[in-house]
Write a protein that holds these residues in place. Sequence first.
Motif, PDB file in Angstrom:
ATOM      1  N   UNK A 179       0.389  -1.401   0.084  1.00  0.00           N
ATOM      2  CA  UNK A 179      -0.168  -0.132   0.045  1.00  0.00           C
ATOM      3  C   UNK A 179       1.129   1.492  -0.321  1.00  0.00           C
ATOM      4  N   UNK A 180       1.997   1.351   0.388  1.00  0.00           N
ATOM      5  CA  UNK A 180       3.104   2.319  -0.339  1.00  0.00           C
ATOM      6  C   UNK A 180       4.487   1.790   0.515  1.00  0.00           C
ATOM      7  N   UNK A 181       5.765   2.845  -0.723  1.00  0.00           N
ATOM      8  CA  UNK A 181       6.727   2.751  -0.912  1.00  0.00           C
ATOM      9  C   UNK A 181       7.771   3.267  -0.214  1.00  0.00           C
ATOM     10  N   UNK A 182       8.458   3.656   0.636  1.00  0.00           N
ATOM     11  CA  UNK A 182       9.279   4.536   0.968  1.00  0.00           C
ATOM     12  C   UNK A 182      10.999   3.745   0.204  1.00  0.00           C
ATOM     13  N   UNK A 183      11.202   5.001   0.352  1.00  0.00           N
ATOM     14  CA  UNK A 183      13.149   5.011   0.273  1.00  0.00           C
ATOM     15  C   UNK A 183      13.842   5.414   1.122  1.00  0.00           C
ATOM     16  N   UNK A 184      14.854   4.296   2.153  1.00  0.00           N
ATOM     17  CA  UNK A 184      14.799   4.697   3.453  1.00  0.00           C
ATOM     18  C   UNK A 184      16.277   3.858   3.425  1.00  0.00           C
ATOM     19  N   UNK A 185      17.577   4.307   3.991  1.00  0.00           N
ATOM     20  CA  UNK A 185      18.909   3.700   4.268  1.00  0.00           C
ATOM     21  C   UNK A 185      18.754   2.681   5.343  1.00  0.00           C
ATOM     22  N   UNK A 186      19.299   1.540   5.052  1.00  0.00           N
ATOM     23  CA  UNK A 186      19.450   0.582   5.383  1.00  0.00           C
ATOM     24  C   UNK A 186      21.201   0.440   6.014  1.00  0.00           C
ATOM     25  N   UNK A 187      21.145  -0.064   7.714  1.00  0.00           N
ATOM     26  CA  UNK A 187      21.993  -0.562   8.093  1.00  0.00           C
ATOM     27  C   UNK A 187      22.309  -2.268   8.011  1.00  0.00           C
ATOM     28  N   UNK A 188      22.652  -2.981   9.210  1.00  0.00           N
ATOM     29  CA  UNK A 188      22.248  -4.145   9.431  1.00  0.00           C
ATOM     30  C   UNK A 188      23.205  -4.244  10.864  1.00  0.00           C
ATOM     31  N   UNK A 189      22.254  -5.245  12.228  1.00  0.00           N
ATOM     32  CA  UNK A 189      23.139  -5.833  12.752  1.00  0.00           C
ATOM     33  C   UNK A 189      23.074  -7.228  12.943  1.00  0.00           C
ATOM     34  N   UNK A 190      23.111  -7.962  13.867  1.00  0.00           N
ATOM     35  CA  UNK A 190      23.621  -9.081  14.487  1.00  0.00           C
ATOM     36  C   UNK A 190      23.489  -9.551  15.660  1.00  0.00           C
ATOM     37  N   UNK A 191      23.054 -10.879  15.903  1.00  0.00           N
ATOM     38  CA  UNK A 191      22.735 -11.528  17.590  1.00  0.00           C
ATOM     39  C   UNK A 191      23.467 -10.477  18.295  1.00  0.00           C
ATOM     40  N   UNK A 192      23.122  -9.849  19.418  1.00  0.00           N
ATOM     41  CA  UNK A 192      23.335  -9.149  20.922  1.00  0.00           C
ATOM     42  C   UNK A 192      23.039  -9.393  22.436  1.00  0.00           C
ATOM     43  N   UNK A 193      22.671 -10.532  22.260  1.00  0.00           N
ATOM     44  CA  UNK A 193      21.960 -11.885  23.384  1.00  0.00           C
ATOM     45  C   UNK A 193      20.532 -11.020  24.154  1.00  0.00           C
ATOM     46  N   UNK A 194      20.711  -9.584  23.660  1.00  0.00           N
ATOM     47  CA  UNK A 194      19.340  -8.686  23.870  1.00  0.00           C
ATOM     48  C   UNK A 194      17.654  -9.013  23.224  1.00  0.00           C
ATOM     49  N   UNK A 195      17.180  -9.102  23.850  1.00  0.00           N
ATOM     50  CA  UNK A 195      15.783  -9.405  23.476  1.00  0.00           C
ATOM     51  C   UNK A 195      14.907  -7.638  22.344  1.00  0.00           C
ATOM     52  N   UNK A 196      14.261  -8.378  21.202  1.00  0.00           N
ATOM     53  CA  UNK A 196      14.263  -7.350  20.369  1.00  0.00           C
ATOM     54  C   UNK A 196      12.771  -6.332  21.840  1.00  0.00           C
ATOM     55  N   UNK A 197      12.463  -5.393  21.116  1.00  0.00           N
ATOM     56  CA  UNK A 197      11.756  -3.846  21.696  1.00  0.00           C
ATOM     57  C   UNK A 197      10.131  -4.555  21.594  1.00  0.00           C
ATOM     58  N   UNK A 198       9.457  -5.366  21.286  1.00  0.00           N
ATOM     59  CA  UNK A 198       8.824  -6.390  21.356  1.00  0.00           C
ATOM     60  C   UNK A 198       8.667  -7.425  21.875  1.00  0.00           C
ATOM     61  N   UNK A 199       9.554  -7.752  22.918  1.00  0.00           N
ATOM     62  CA  UNK A 199       9.618  -8.807  23.247  1.00  0.00           C
ATOM     63  C   UNK A 199      10.966  -9.950  22.830  1.00  0.00           C
ATOM     64  N   UNK A 200      10.521 -10.150  21.552  1.00  0.00           N
ATOM     65  CA  UNK A 200      11.057 -11.412  20.928  1.00  0.00           C
ATOM     66  C   UNK A 200      12.312 -11.683  20.899  1.00  0.00           C
ATOM     67  N   UNK A 201      13.427 -12.709  20.667  1.00  0.00           N
ATOM     68  CA  UNK A 201      14.478 -12.656  20.351  1.00  0.00           C
ATOM     69  C   UNK A 201      15.248 -12.638  18.425  1.00  0.00           C
ATOM     70  N   UNK A 202      15.631 -11.494  18.138  1.00  0.00           N
ATOM     71  CA  UNK A 202      15.399 -11.486  17.129  1.00  0.00           C
ATOM     72  C   UNK A 202      15.985 -12.721  16.490  1.00  0.00           C
ATOM     73  N   UNK A 203      15.698 -12.427  14.588  1.00  0.00           N
ATOM     74  CA  UNK A 203      16.912 -13.770  13.849  1.00  0.00           C
ATOM     75  C   UNK A 203      16.076 -13.050  12.555  1.00  0.00           C
ATOM     76  N   UNK A 204      15.970 -13.367  11.077  1.00  0.00           N
ATOM     77  CA  UNK A 204      16.264 -13.025  10.173  1.00  0.00           C
ATOM     78  C   UNK A 204      14.669 -12.823   9.576  1.00  0.00           C
ATOM     79  N   UNK A 205      14.573 -11.695   8.821  1.00  0.00           N
ATOM     80  CA  UNK A 205      13.370 -11.640   9.246  1.00  0.00           C
ATOM     81  C   UNK A 205      12.478  -9.956  10.268  1.00  0.00           C
ATOM     82  N   UNK A 206      13.778  -9.791  10.741  1.00  0.00           N
ATOM     83  CA  UNK A 206      13.546  -9.353  12.216  1.00  0.00           C
ATOM     84  C   UNK A 206      14.027  -7.877  11.663  1.00  0.00           C
TER      85      UNK A 206
END
Length: 266
Positions: A179-206
Amino acid sequence: MKKISWLVVIMCLTMIIFNQPLMKLGASLNVDTGITHYQLVVDGVKKDIYTFNKDINEILEKEEIELKNKDYIAKNIVDKKTKIEVIRCHEEFIEEKQEIAYEKEVKYDKEIKKGVRNIVEQGETGEKVIQYGVVYENGKEKERYVKDEKVIKEPKKEVIVEGQKEVIVVASRSNLTAKQVLTMRSTAYTHTGNRTATGTYPGVGTIAVDPRVIPLGTRVFVEGYGNAVARDTGGAIKGNIIDVFLNSKGECNKWGRRTVKVYILD
């Protein structure tokens, strides 16, 4: 005058004996006899009349021809003879039913995909009765006019809802629309041992986002990355930037910093 009178008498006798119209004899002798040749046409029947009388009404009366209602006389000269045609005129009234087309009203809805049209109220044709006055002359229709018109069934308007929501195809094989397309800048991060802001552990697709730009929980498609869900945030993730999760630092270094298109999915 006496000579002309005797001449007329002689011509009359000649007409009787030789069965010749007096008018023709007069014409051959170059004499004005005062006789007029009329061709009377009534009800399709023609009749030649030779008479001293110039009054057409009296001629018709003598021939027992009656004018009725709107009948009238058409008079013209044809081949040196006066043609009198009685035009039989009458009027009839007929009724005819006609459909009344219904109107269409289109309403636009930004919550429905563009190109989708739904009929929410089915239209119905109306009906009216038209009375015509038809004028006939000698049995043939000469004129037709509308005398009266009455609606016996009002038409019902058709209501159509048409979608205005823009649909963007993300990829021809993915069957995903955005429904919408945004042009954005992107960086990448990997495992830190911390949960995400929504309480899940991050994985590919986060991905980490600025919730003011992309609300948490939003499904997206990131160009060069694939399907993802906005589940995380970050201190450096402000405004028009995202951080995609990858499984190793090597993959993160390879991703680097790049400009991508982010498709906000339905």
